[in-house]
Design a protein around this motif. Structure first.
Motif, PDB file in Angstrom:
ATOM      1  N   LEU A  79       0.429  -6.062   1.626  1.00 16.91           N
ATOM      2  CA  LEU A  79       0.910  -4.422   1.353  1.00 16.91           C
ATOM      3  C   LEU A  79       0.880  -3.450   2.659  1.00 16.91           C
ATOM      4  O   LEU A  79       0.190  -4.161   3.659  1.00 16.91           O
ATOM      5  CB  LEU A  79       0.156  -3.884   0.301  1.00 16.91           C
ATOM      6  N   SER A  80       1.079  -2.206   2.561  1.00 19.65           N
ATOM      7  CA  SER A  80       1.252  -1.257   3.693  1.00 19.65           C
ATOM      8  C   SER A  80       0.038  -1.242   4.471  1.00 19.65           C
ATOM      9  O   SER A  80       0.254  -1.117   5.766  1.00 19.65           O
ATOM     10  CB  SER A  80       1.579  -0.008   3.152  1.00 19.65           C
ATOM     11  N   THR A  81      -1.195  -1.026   3.895  1.00 15.24           N
ATOM     12  CA  THR A  81      -2.263  -0.784   4.875  1.00 15.24           C
ATOM     13  C   THR A  81      -2.760  -2.047   5.450  1.00 15.24           C
ATOM     14  O   THR A  81      -2.847  -2.045   6.870  1.00 15.24           O
ATOM     15  CB  THR A  81      -3.495  -0.202   3.918  1.00 15.24           C
ATOM     16  N   SER A 122      10.821  -4.041  -4.091  1.00 10.36           N
ATOM     17  CA  SER A 122      10.574  -3.151  -3.222  1.00 10.36           C
ATOM     18  C   SER A 122       9.630  -2.163  -3.422  1.00 10.36           C
ATOM     19  O   SER A 122       8.810  -2.214  -4.344  1.00 10.36           O
ATOM     20  CB  SER A 122      11.900  -2.685  -2.616  1.00 10.36           C
ATOM     21  N   SER A 123       9.631  -1.102  -2.735  1.00 12.04           N
ATOM     22  CA  SER A 123       8.660  -0.074  -2.806  1.00 12.04           C
ATOM     23  C   SER A 123       9.063   1.318  -2.208  1.00 12.04           C
ATOM     24  O   SER A 123       9.847   1.409  -1.524  1.00 12.04           O
ATOM     25  CB  SER A 123       7.224  -0.499  -1.939  1.00 12.04           C
ATOM     26  N   ILE A 124       8.306   2.338  -2.831  1.00  6.86           N
ATOM     27  CA  ILE A 124       8.543   3.656  -2.276  1.00  6.86           C
ATOM     28  C   ILE A 124       8.128   3.577  -0.588  1.00  6.86           C
ATOM     29  O   ILE A 124       8.570   4.671   0.189  1.00  6.86           O
ATOM     30  CB  ILE A 124       7.664   4.716  -2.865  1.00  6.86           C
ATOM     31  N   GLY A 203      -5.107  -3.794  -0.004  1.00  5.37           N
ATOM     32  CA  GLY A 203      -4.392  -3.605   1.208  1.00  5.37           C
ATOM     33  C   GLY A 203      -3.253  -2.544   0.994  1.00  5.37           C
ATOM     34  O   GLY A 203      -2.332  -2.505   1.979  1.00  5.37           O
ATOM     35  N   GLY A 204      -3.132  -1.783  -0.198  1.00  2.00           N
ATOM     36  CA  GLY A 204      -1.993  -0.852  -0.138  1.00  2.00           C
ATOM     37  C   GLY A 204      -2.238   0.417   0.182  1.00  2.00           C
ATOM     38  O   GLY A 204      -3.693   0.771   0.291  1.00  2.00           O
ATOM     39  N   THR A 205      -1.553   1.464   0.266  1.00  2.00           N
ATOM     40  CA  THR A 205      -1.878   2.949   0.761  1.00  2.00           C
ATOM     41  C   THR A 205      -1.934   3.639  -0.686  1.00  2.00           C
ATOM     42  O   THR A 205      -2.296   4.811  -0.461  1.00  2.00           O
ATOM     43  CB  THR A 205      -1.070   3.252   1.854  1.00  2.00           C
ATOM     44  N   SER A 206      -1.405   3.327  -1.662  1.00  2.00           N
ATOM     45  CA  SER A 206      -1.209   4.093  -2.908  1.00  2.00           C
ATOM     46  C   SER A 206      -2.667   3.651  -3.896  1.00  2.00           C
ATOM     47  O   SER A 206      -2.565   4.005  -5.104  1.00  2.00           O
ATOM     48  CB  SER A 206      -0.072   3.787  -3.616  1.00  2.00           C
ATOM     49  N   ASP A 207      -3.304   2.825  -3.269  1.00  2.00           N
ATOM     50  CA  ASP A 207      -4.466   2.223  -3.966  1.00  2.00           C
ATOM     51  C   ASP A 207      -5.505   3.253  -4.663  1.00  2.00           C
ATOM     52  O   ASP A 207      -6.218   2.873  -5.159  1.00  2.00           O
ATOM     53  CB  ASP A 207      -5.179   1.126  -3.196  1.00  2.00           C
ATOM     54  N   THR A 299       4.643  10.468   4.407  1.00  2.00           N
ATOM     55  CA  THR A 299       5.879  10.129   4.295  1.00  2.00           C
ATOM     56  C   THR A 299       6.638   9.536   3.073  1.00  2.00           C
ATOM     57  O   THR A 299       7.866   9.355   3.186  1.00  2.00           O
ATOM     58  CB  THR A 299       6.207   9.144   5.718  1.00  2.00           C
ATOM     59  N   TRP A 300       5.891   9.169   2.126  1.00  2.00           N
ATOM     60  CA  TRP A 300       6.445   8.750   1.086  1.00  2.00           C
ATOM     61  C   TRP A 300       6.763   9.896  -0.022  1.00  2.00           C
ATOM     62  O   TRP A 300       5.983  10.844  -0.250  1.00  2.00           O
ATOM     63  CB  TRP A 300       5.549   7.818   0.241  1.00  2.00           C
ATOM     64  N   PRO A 301       7.655   9.894  -0.587  1.00  2.00           N
ATOM     65  CA  PRO A 301       8.426  10.692  -1.659  1.00  2.00           C
ATOM     66  C   PRO A 301       7.345  11.167  -2.571  1.00  2.00           C
ATOM     67  O   PRO A 301       6.645  10.381  -2.903  1.00  2.00           O
ATOM     68  CB  PRO A 301       9.622  10.326  -2.203  1.00  2.00           C
TER      69      PRO A 301
HETATM   70  N1  SER Z   1       1.391  -0.050  -3.270  1.00  3.39           N
HETATM   71  C1  SER Z   1       2.246  -0.196  -2.167  1.00  3.39           C
HETATM   72  C2  SER Z   1       1.290  -0.137  -1.128  1.00  3.39           C
HETATM   73  O1  SER Z   1       0.591   0.933  -0.834  1.00  3.39           O
HETATM   74  C3  SER Z   1       3.277   0.734  -2.020  1.00  3.39           C
HETATM   75  O2  SER Z   1       4.321   0.052  -2.711  1.00  3.39           O
HETATM   76  O3  SER Z   1       1.502  -0.695  -0.043  1.00  3.39           O
END
Ligand code: SER
Length: 342
Positions: A79-81, A122-124, A203-207, A299-301
């Motif tokens: 994931l992103s982070t 996929s992902s935002i 490890g995500g940034t929307s966590d 940067t995410w909508p």
């Molecule tokens: N949940 C994911 C993340 O934060 C985004 O899709 O990396």
């Protein structure tokens, strides 16, 4: 005769948990792969589980020989982070891993004489809005707008959407036998942040959404790493599973896109904290923004336009915001950490 199976990569992850439970109830034969041993509670739900790496070509070759794979849910990903700490490793897993699975899908499709379905989350993170002003003004964004990701994960997801489109429509387009071979049936859902009552993402940034709720239920204080006014689209796990299954089952003739946005609600972080504090009396939530992670979510909508999914495959989430918290997240998370469950 080889057994007909559904292959799930990243089976131990958040989506894997929900998906395995759902498919097992429908009596699907599941082969699950993950780099870690499959969660004990899932083992009785699958035909077989394999500890392995999607970069291991020998392992993937063995799968092709041993099974007739009809559908692939390729969930494995960094994931992103987490990806920002080791971008090249993330690239290998997120992109080369996906390439390996697409290649496997081609081999299976050719061998079966039928297109293997390849379902890809996929992902935002595939979006990249240039500033908070742009984010505010953009509102609900369509699949094709603002696709300038600023994270390795987002770049990987966007590129893999394109790889899937290539494998689905143009693979080896100049080869003499290209028109006679069935292609991969690639279908992709672009997810918002996901919240599950069962698992916490890593490890995500929307966590911050799921972390806040789970911490409150455990009676732990939580330092939220984004500002209170941070707004992102979210969805609960049962709707994420519904989206993957509904797209998988959709009539191919109706699909006008390879990649579809889906979403259900989009609270800001302050609203999330208020809902959490109302549900878990005394929950201590403080806002201590991590400026670097904040920059990513900025940067995410703040919302996505999922009208194409609604139109083409009748997508509709079962849970709006009130229903999601009241009838799913709060009771299920409360129950998960209840003393009798410890
Ligand atoms: N949940 C994911 C993340 O934060 C985004 O899709 O990396």
């Amino acid at each position: 005769m080889r057994e007909e199976v559904v292959l799930i990569t990243g089976a131990n992850g958040e989506i894997g948990h929900g998906l395995i439970r759902y498919l097992a109830e429908k009596n699907s034969s599941i082969v699950a792969i993950d780099v870690n041993p499959l969660d004990k509670s899932l083992r009785s739900e699958v035909s077989s589980w394999i500890v392995g790496d999607i970069l291991d070509q020998i392992l993937l070759g063995r799968l092709v020989v041993e099974h007739q794979i009809r559908v692939i849910y390729h969930l494995a990903s960094i994931l992103s982070t987490k990806a920002e700490y080791n971008p090249e490793t993330a690239h290998r897993i997120n992109v080369e891993g996906t390439l390996n699975l697409l290649r496997l899908a081609v081999e299976q499709s050719n061998w079966q004489g039928n297109s293997v379905k390849f379902i890809y989350p996929s992902s935002i993170a595939a979006y990249g809005l240039a500033s908070l002003d742009e984010k505010k003004q953009a509102g609900k964004v369509k699949e094709t707008q603002f696709t300038y990701p600023t994270t390795m994960y987002g770049c990987n997801k966007l590129y893999c959407e394109n790889l899937g489109r290539y494998y689905g429509r143009y693979y080896r387009q100049l080869a003499a036998d290209s028109s006679t071979n069935p292609s991969v049936d690639f279908r992709c859902v672009r997810f918002p942040g996901l919240i599950s009552a069962e698992t916490i993402p890593t490890g995500g940034t929307s966590d911050y959404g799921p972390e806040m709720l789970h911490a409150a239920a455990k009676g732990l204080p939580y330092q939220c790493f984004v500002r209170p006014d941070t707004r992102l689209p979210f969805m609960v796990m049962p709707d994420a599973i519904k989206a993957l299954i509904t797209l998988q089952e959709a009539d191919k003739e109706r699909l006008t896109q390879d990649v579809y946005n889906v979403t259900s609600f989009n609270p800001d972080a302050e609203e999330l904290a208020e809902i959490t504090q109302a549900a878990f009396q005394g929950a201590q939530i403080e806002f201590e923004p991590d400026l670097r992670r904040q920059k990513i979510v900025d940067t995410w909508p703040e919302d996505v336009d999922d009208s194409a999914a609604r139109q083409d495959w009748d997508w509709k989430p079962d849970y709006d915001q009130a229903h999601a918290f009241r009838d799913y997240l709060i009771p299920a998370i409360r129950n998960r950490y209840a003393p009798s469950h410890e």
